[in-house]
Design a protein around this motif. Structure first.
Motif, short mmCIF file in Angstrom:
data_model
loop_
_atom_site.label_atom_id
_atom_site.label_comp_id
_atom_site.label_asym_id
_atom_site.label_seq_id
_atom_site.Cartn_x
_atom_site.Cartn_y
_atom_site.Cartn_z
N LEU A 1 -7.36 15.13 30.27
CA LEU A 1 -6.34 14.83 31.18
C LEU A 1 -5.80 13.74 30.09
O LEU A 1 -4.59 13.44 30.10
N SER A 2 -6.44 12.94 29.16
CA SER A 2 -5.42 12.13 28.27
C SER A 2 -5.39 12.56 26.83
O SER A 2 -4.75 11.79 26.19
N ARG A 3 -5.36 13.81 26.68
CA ARG A 3 -5.21 14.50 25.32
C ARG A 3 -6.16 13.61 24.16
O ARG A 3 -5.79 13.82 23.37
N ARG A 4 -7.30 13.38 24.59
CA ARG A 4 -8.15 12.93 23.47
C ARG A 4 -9.23 13.80 23.39
O ARG A 4 -10.30 13.89 23.40
N HIS A 5 -8.79 14.91 22.89
CA HIS A 5 -9.69 16.06 22.69
C HIS A 5 -10.50 16.05 21.47
O HIS A 5 -10.08 15.37 20.52
N ARG A 6 -11.82 16.32 21.70
CA ARG A 6 -12.83 16.39 20.82
C ARG A 6 -13.56 17.69 20.47
O ARG A 6 -13.80 18.40 21.55
N TYR A 7 -14.21 17.77 19.45
CA TYR A 7 -14.86 18.98 19.21
C TYR A 7 -16.50 18.81 19.37
O TYR A 7 -16.69 17.71 18.67
N SER A 8 -17.00 19.23 20.19
CA SER A 8 -18.16 18.95 20.71
C SER A 8 -19.05 20.21 21.57
O SER A 8 -18.28 21.16 21.87
N ALA A 9 -20.20 20.06 21.85
CA ALA A 9 -20.93 21.16 22.70
C ALA A 9 -20.70 20.80 24.02
O ALA A 9 -20.95 21.80 24.87
N ASP A 10 -19.94 19.81 24.42
CA ASP A 10 -19.43 19.61 25.90
C ASP A 10 -18.57 20.62 26.19
O ASP A 10 -17.60 21.00 25.36
N THR A 11 -18.59 21.16 27.55
CA THR A 11 -17.41 21.68 28.20
C THR A 11 -17.07 20.97 29.32
O THR A 11 -17.68 20.14 29.73
N LEU A 12 -15.97 21.43 30.01
CA LEU A 12 -15.82 20.97 31.21
C LEU A 12 -16.90 21.02 32.38
O LEU A 12 -16.91 20.05 33.02
N PHE A 13 -17.63 21.85 32.17
CA PHE A 13 -18.60 22.40 33.28
C PHE A 13 -20.06 21.87 32.83
O PHE A 13 -20.50 22.06 31.87
N GLU A 14 -20.35 20.96 34.01
CA GLU A 14 -21.84 20.52 33.64
C GLU A 14 -22.86 21.72 33.41
O GLU A 14 -22.73 22.63 34.11
N GLY A 15 -23.77 21.61 32.47
CA GLY A 15 -24.69 22.63 32.13
C GLY A 15 -24.24 23.82 31.27
O GLY A 15 -25.00 24.79 31.08
N VAL A 16 -22.95 23.81 31.07
CA VAL A 16 -22.42 24.95 30.23
C VAL A 16 -21.98 24.32 28.86
O VAL A 16 -21.42 23.15 28.63
N HIS A 17 -22.52 24.86 27.72
CA HIS A 17 -22.40 24.15 26.24
C HIS A 17 -21.45 25.10 25.62
O HIS A 17 -21.57 26.31 25.43
N ARG A 18 -20.99 24.67 24.48
CA ARG A 18 -19.87 25.38 23.37
C ARG A 18 -21.07 25.20 22.23
O ARG A 18 -21.43 24.29 21.72
N LEU A 19 -21.21 26.53 21.51
CA LEU A 19 -22.04 26.64 20.05
C LEU A 19 -20.90 26.19 19.22
O LEU A 19 -20.07 26.96 18.76
N THR A 20 -20.90 24.97 18.71
CA THR A 20 -19.92 24.71 17.66
C THR A 20 -20.39 25.25 16.20
O THR A 20 -21.43 25.82 16.10
N GLU A 21 -19.37 25.30 15.29
CA GLU A 21 -19.43 25.82 14.16
C GLU A 21 -20.91 25.45 13.32
O GLU A 21 -21.15 24.21 13.33
N ARG A 22 -21.47 26.40 12.81
CA ARG A 22 -22.88 26.46 11.99
C ARG A 22 -23.97 25.83 12.86
O ARG A 22 -25.07 25.16 12.42
N ALA A 23 -23.69 25.38 14.22
CA ALA A 23 -24.72 25.14 14.90
C ALA A 23 -25.77 26.02 15.52
O ALA A 23 -25.38 27.34 15.36
N THR A 24 -27.05 25.59 16.03
CA THR A 24 -27.89 26.54 16.46
C THR A 24 -28.41 26.05 17.76
O THR A 24 -28.76 25.17 18.09
N ALA A 25 -28.49 27.26 18.81
CA ALA A 25 -29.07 27.04 20.11
C ALA A 25 -30.41 27.56 20.36
O ALA A 25 -30.43 28.70 19.74
N THR A 26 -31.39 26.86 20.84
CA THR A 26 -32.60 27.39 20.89
C THR A 26 -33.22 27.29 22.63
O THR A 26 -33.00 26.27 23.17
N PHE A 27 -33.29 28.54 22.98
CA PHE A 27 -33.96 28.73 24.40
C PHE A 27 -35.31 29.02 24.54
O PHE A 27 -35.84 29.91 24.05
#
Length: 490
Positions: free
Chosen positions: A122-148
């Motif tokens: 809403l404020s155009r303070r965009h940031r590159y992060s694993a965060d997404t708009l939706f709770e519990g949904v994650h973005r895998l950023t560059e060179r990152a690793t997710a383990t389940f």
């Protein structure tokens, strides 16, 4: 680059098999993205372990996503290019993933959002992060690793990428324009064995024009150019620049009048409430038409001028300060509280420029849906490193980019236009004609208002002001796009 549903109980078994467009095992499946220039391989290991690698099928360094399945564990890793996003969500013993956010629609709750991600949007303070708009949904950023595992999903960020901290002094006799020319053409030519038909997004600006020069020099079999044409005098000048470029290079051109496809236009993805990423780009409706034209000409790869601004920017890697964001008068209490958190959980310094990676997430999935692979040659890691070392005067005002266009024989109107194109008039047209009626509906019923992210009284004042103002505040576009996008997924 891939989508999947993986169940932990299936990791105890072996016997993955190919079925139509995916590998399957029990309730689990893994589907590579459909693009002819991507290569997908599944390699079976000891016991029940398996590894899937999806990568660009080209010469040189390539983008990739890897998926490792072991007994009781699933691991997903991304490469440095970040061409396509990968979104992840875990539900009980299942891990879901896709480059297309709408694939995860059953698990997206528009009433359960991540406050700091909403505040950023809403404020155009965009940031590159694993965060997404939706709770519990994650973005895998560059060179990152997710383990389940049975304990849940964790995201591991990489170490910060190494960069050149200060420009270097050129040796006597060095020709930076010639070196840039050779390097960019080399990066583009890596795709020659993989793709028989190439598209290039050409706006008429210095970035895309330089990419087009290298594409023509790389001697592909078939090259088409595509672009949005703005309206009015700026659009006429833009059209003249594009015509000069494509005729000089002998390319086949298709243009789309952007004024006919502004934000919220009837028949567009937002007006029709087609499920889409709520954080989608302002120009999505117009570029949807461009992408259909690219697909109609059977282009397998589309080169873009993405990242040109970023690699020419003058900045310090050690003392970077983000510009102050414009205030948004209609933010609700929940968004205002979350503004203090917008710089939390940020991904570390990336190999490619952060704004470029974020733009990829907005722009590229729609190409991938059509089986087209988007490539931004200007931000190939070799290009990034080369540009970081250049003296500032060669990057200021994109001086080296413009000198290369002049050296290629293009007129000054192409090398250094006095009135470059921009999307503001198209956005204004969309907001005035179609956005304000949507805003009226939002004042009657709104997810963002109900959740406390937007103040309805302040929004009503902004609506009244916009009715009589010579220009509708473009920040309203962010709020409307987010509201409409969330409703498309509800």
């Amino acid at each position: 680059m891939l989508s999947f549903r993986l169940r932990l109980s299936d990791t105890h078994s072996s016997g993955w098999r190919w079925d139509t467009d995916r590998w399957v095992l029990g309730e689990s499946w893994i589907r590579p993205a459909h693009a002819t220039v991507l290569n997908a391989e599944l390699e079976l290991g000891h016991g029940s372990s398996a590894c899937v690698l999806v990568r660009e099928d080209k010469d040189g360094e390539s983008d990739h996503t890897s998926l490792l399945v072991r007994t009781g564990q699933i691991q997903v890793s991304s490469g440095v290019f970040g061409t396509a996003p990968l979104y992840l969500v875990s539900v009980a013993e299942d891990l879901y993933g896709s480059w297309d956010l709408t694939d995860l629609r059953p698990h997206l709750r528009p009433d359960r959002l991540t406050p700091r991600a909403v505040a950023r949007t809403l404020s155009r303070r965009h940031r590159y992060s694993a965060d997404t708009l939706f709770e519990g949904v994650h973005r895998l950023t560059e060179r990152a690793t997710a383990t389940f595992t049975t304990t849940g999903l964790t995201i591991h960020y990489p170490e910060p990428a190494q960069h050149v901290l200060e420009p270097r002094t050129l040796r006597a006799g060095v020709d930076p324009v010639g070196t840039f020319d050779a390097l960019l053409t080399e990066v583009v030519a890596e795709w020659r064995p993989a793709a028989s038909c190439i598209g290039v997004e050409v706006s008429g600006g210095a970035d895309s024009s330089n990419v087009a020069l290298s594409t023509a020099a790389a001697d592909f079999g078939s090259v088409h150019t595509f672009g949005l044409l703005m309206g009015g005098r700026i659009g006429r000048l833009q059209q003249a620049r594009r015509r000069e470029l494509v005729e000089r290079l002998g390319l086949r051109d298709t243009s789309v009048p952007a004024m006919q496809h502004p934000p919220f236009v009837p028949g567009g993805v937002r007006e029709c409430r087609v499920p889409h990423d709520p954080a989608g780009a302002f120009y999505q409706e117009a570029f949807d038409v461009v992408r259909q034209q690219v697909a109609a000409r059977d282009c397998e790869v589309i080169f873009t001028g993405g990242g040109g601004d970023e690699i020419n920017a003058h900045h310090s890697r050690t003392h970077a300060v983000l510009p102050a964001a414009a205030p948004v008068p209609w933010l609700g209490e929940k968004a205002i509280e979350a503004l203090d958190q917008v710089d939390e959980n940020l991904a570390p310094i990336s190999v490619l420029p952060v704004p470029t990676l974020m733009a990829f997430g907005l722009h590229n999935p729609a190409y991938l849906k059509l089986g087209i692979w988007p490539v931004a040659p200007l931000v190939h890691p070799r290009m990034v490193r080369f540009m970081e070392q250049l003296p500032h005067e060669l990057k200021q005002g994109k001086a080296m980019f413009r000198n290369r266009l002049r050296r290629a024989g293009l007129p000054e109107s192409v090398a250094a236009p006095t009135e470059p194109e921009n999307f503001l008039a198209v956005m204004e047209s969309g907001l005035r004609s179609y956005g304000l009626p949507l805003l009226d509906g939002m004042l009657r019923e709104s997810l963002l208002v109900d959740l406390g992210y937007v103040d309805p009284v302040a929004l009503a004042r902004a609506r009244e002001h916009a009715e009589h103002a010579p220009v509708v505040p473009d920040l309203l576009c962010d709020t409307l796009a987010l509201e409409v996008g969330l409703r498309s997924l509800a």
